[in-house]
Design a protein around this motif. Sequence first.
Motif, PDB file in Angstrom:
ATOM      1  N   THR A 166       0.869  -1.176   0.000  1.00 46.16           N
ATOM      2  CA  THR A 166       0.000   0.000   0.000  1.00 46.16           C
ATOM      3  C   THR A 166       0.905   1.224   0.000  1.00 46.16           C
ATOM      4  O   THR A 166       1.858   1.298   0.781  1.00 46.16           O
ATOM      5  N   LEU A 167       0.602   2.156  -0.904  1.00 45.00           N
ATOM      6  CA  LEU A 167       1.345   3.407  -0.981  1.00 45.00           C
ATOM      7  C   LEU A 167       0.516   4.529  -0.388  1.00 45.00           C
ATOM      8  O   LEU A 167      -0.700   4.587  -0.602  1.00 45.00           O
ATOM      9  N   ARG A 168       1.159   5.423   0.345  1.00 43.80           N
ATOM     10  CA  ARG A 168       0.514   6.639   0.821  1.00 43.80           C
ATOM     11  C   ARG A 168       0.891   7.723  -0.180  1.00 43.80           C
ATOM     12  O   ARG A 168       2.065   7.944  -0.455  1.00 43.80           O
ATOM     13  N   ILE A 169      -0.129   8.366  -0.740  1.00 45.14           N
ATOM     14  CA  ILE A 169       0.072   9.359  -1.786  1.00 45.14           C
ATOM     15  C   ILE A 169      -0.108  10.758  -1.200  1.00 45.14           C
ATOM     16  O   ILE A 169      -1.152  11.063  -0.620  1.00 45.14           O
ATOM     17  N   ALA A 170       0.904  11.583  -1.350  1.00 46.93           N
ATOM     18  CA  ALA A 170       0.867  12.964  -0.846  1.00 46.93           C
ATOM     19  C   ALA A 170      -0.038  13.822  -1.737  1.00 46.93           C
ATOM     20  O   ALA A 170      -0.313  13.460  -2.887  1.00 46.93           O
ATOM     21  N   PRO A 171      -0.480  14.957  -1.235  1.00 55.63           N
ATOM     22  CA  PRO A 171      -1.330  15.847  -2.041  1.00 55.63           C
ATOM     23  C   PRO A 171      -0.685  16.318  -3.356  1.00 55.63           C
ATOM     24  O   PRO A 171      -1.390  16.696  -4.281  1.00 55.63           O
ATOM     25  N   ASP A 172       0.654  16.252  -3.461  1.00 55.34           N
ATOM     26  CA  ASP A 172       1.307  16.640  -4.718  1.00 55.34           C
ATOM     27  C   ASP A 172       1.438  15.466  -5.689  1.00 55.34           C
ATOM     28  O   ASP A 172       1.991  15.612  -6.778  1.00 55.34           O
ATOM     29  N   GLY A 173       0.949  14.280  -5.308  1.00 58.92           N
ATOM     30  CA  GLY A 173       0.990  13.108  -6.172  1.00 58.92           C
ATOM     31  C   GLY A 173       2.208  12.224  -5.993  1.00 58.92           C
ATOM     32  O   GLY A 173       2.310  11.163  -6.602  1.00 58.92           O
ATOM     33  N   SER A 174       3.133  12.635  -5.149  1.00 65.36           N
ATOM     34  CA  SER A 174       4.309  11.800  -4.891  1.00 65.36           C
ATOM     35  C   SER A 174       3.954  10.726  -3.861  1.00 65.36           C
ATOM     36  O   SER A 174       2.955  10.828  -3.146  1.00 65.36           O
ATOM     37  N   VAL A 175       4.784   9.704  -3.792  1.00 66.52           N
ATOM     38  CA  VAL A 175       4.589   8.635  -2.811  1.00 66.52           C
ATOM     39  C   VAL A 175       5.335   9.025  -1.541  1.00 66.52           C
ATOM     40  O   VAL A 175       6.547   9.216  -1.561  1.00 66.52           O
ATOM     41  N   SER A 176       4.605   9.156  -0.447  1.00 69.55           N
ATOM     42  CA  SER A 176       5.238   9.554   0.810  1.00 69.55           C
ATOM     43  C   SER A 176       5.597   8.366   1.693  1.00 69.55           C
ATOM     44  O   SER A 176       6.416   8.495   2.595  1.00 69.55           O
ATOM     45  N   ALA A 177       5.004   7.197   1.433  1.00 67.61           N
ATOM     46  CA  ALA A 177       5.313   5.999   2.221  1.00 67.61           C
ATOM     47  C   ALA A 177       4.886   4.760   1.451  1.00 67.61           C
ATOM     48  O   ALA A 177       3.958   4.804   0.647  1.00 67.61           O
ATOM     49  N   CYS A 178       5.596   3.676   1.712  1.00 64.69           N
ATOM     50  CA  CYS A 178       5.277   2.380   1.112  1.00 64.69           C
ATOM     51  C   CYS A 178       5.270   1.348   2.230  1.00 64.69           C
ATOM     52  O   CYS A 178       6.216   1.278   3.011  1.00 64.69           O
ATOM     53  N   ASN A 179       4.208   0.560   2.301  1.00 67.58           N
ATOM     54  CA  ASN A 179       4.090  -0.462   3.321  1.00 67.58           C
ATOM     55  C   ASN A 179       3.819  -1.797   2.641  1.00 67.58           C
ATOM     56  O   ASN A 179       2.856  -1.922   1.888  1.00 67.58           O
ATOM     57  N   VAL A 180       4.676  -2.790   2.900  1.00 67.74           N
ATOM     58  CA  VAL A 180       4.439  -4.133   2.383  1.00 67.74           C
ATOM     59  C   VAL A 180       3.339  -4.746   3.244  1.00 67.74           C
ATOM     60  O   VAL A 180       3.491  -4.873   4.455  1.00 67.74           O
ATOM     61  N   THR A 181       2.231  -5.087   2.610  1.00 71.39           N
ATOM     62  CA  THR A 181       1.090  -5.645   3.349  1.00 71.39           C
ATOM     63  C   THR A 181       1.102  -7.161   3.349  1.00 71.39           C
ATOM     64  O   THR A 181       0.499  -7.775   4.221  1.00 71.39           O
ATOM     65  N   GLN A 182       1.767  -7.765   2.372  1.00 70.57           N
ATOM     66  CA  GLN A 182       1.975  -9.214   2.347  1.00 70.57           C
ATOM     67  C   GLN A 182       3.269  -9.472   1.599  1.00 70.57           C
ATOM     68  O   GLN A 182       3.381  -9.166   0.410  1.00 70.57           O
ATOM     69  N   GLY A 183       4.228 -10.013   2.309  1.00 67.53           N
ATOM     70  CA  GLY A 183       5.534 -10.229   1.725  1.00 67.53           C
ATOM     71  C   GLY A 183       5.572 -11.380   0.741  1.00 67.53           C
ATOM     72  O   GLY A 183       4.714 -12.267   0.741  1.00 67.53           O
TER      73      GLY A 183
END
Length: 138
Positions: free
Chosen positions: A62-79
């Motif tokens: 799951t990626l967290r998308i910042a208001p400018d459209g960039s990716v601010s965080a990436c979380n592996v939800t299932q390895g």
Amino acid sequence: MEKLKEISFAFVTGAGLFACAGAVSAHPDRAAPLNNPGSWVNVQDYPAEALRNEEEGITRFTLRIAPDGSVSACNVTQGSGSAALDAKTCEILLVRARFRPATDPSGKPVEGVWSSSVRWMIPEDAPPLPPPPSGEVI
């Protein structure tokens, strides 16, 4: 190389030996990729350690998308079962993925999320493996 063509054809968003299927939405309030997510990962990205160990798998994230459209965080939800593949997935996506940001009811860009997966598969014609770093035991 035929195997790679089959993967790319079978997954519209696939590129090379990777398939990246995502939750692309037509709703204007959700974050959506600006380009084909399958183009974010390519053959040259396969971690040497994972190639040496013949590791394959699917990394869900799951990626967290910042208001400018960039990716601010990436979380592996299932390895995938491979720490190298999972780490490389987020390393790549933090740099290459870009989005049309989510919007609030007034149309103002806001933070959003986007989930997908990368299927890591070693191609039949994999490039030669680089030698392991000195001191590393195979």
